[in-house]
Design a protein around this motif. Sequence first.
Motif, short mmCIF file in Angstrom:
data_model
loop_
_atom_site.label_atom_id
_atom_site.label_comp_id
_atom_site.label_asym_id
_atom_site.label_seq_id
_atom_site.Cartn_x
_atom_site.Cartn_y
_atom_site.Cartn_z
N THR A 6 -47.30 11.36 -33.91
CA THR A 6 -47.24 9.91 -34.59
C THR A 6 -47.86 9.95 -35.92
O THR A 6 -47.68 9.43 -37.04
N GLU B 80 -44.98 11.20 -38.01
CA GLU B 80 -44.53 9.77 -38.22
C GLU B 80 -43.65 9.30 -37.31
O GLU B 80 -42.55 8.51 -37.47
N SER C 188 -42.45 7.42 -33.65
CA SER C 188 -43.14 6.28 -33.17
C SER C 188 -43.54 6.42 -31.64
O SER C 188 -42.76 7.23 -31.04
N GLU D 7 -43.70 4.86 -29.20
CA GLU D 7 -42.31 4.56 -27.95
C GLU D 7 -41.58 5.67 -27.94
O GLU D 7 -40.91 5.50 -26.70
N SER D 8 -41.10 6.51 -28.77
CA SER D 8 -40.37 7.49 -28.67
C SER D 8 -40.71 8.66 -28.10
O SER D 8 -40.13 9.52 -27.47
#
Length: 82
Positions: A13, A17, A19, A21-22
């Motif tokens: 993250t 970068e 997310s 949630e991914s």
Amino acid sequence: MPPVQTVLTTVLTEKFEVSPESVLPGATLESLDLDSLALAELALALQEELGVKVEEHEAAKRTTISELVAVLHSKRTEQDAL
């Protein structure tokens, strides 16, 4: 020492970068839009954060988050036992 999953999620993250949630157990590194250069950078970042060598084939495009966590956890456990 933080859990491997936490370190991996933080690196993905913050440096790439992705997310949060991914970062799901079944997600492949390729599905997180990491190309070959990013995979090499990921391996180095994880090596620095966890103190274990990350081989190229261990952080490949088809590697899932859960597979990578399992490999890194195993390596860290082995190293701690030494």
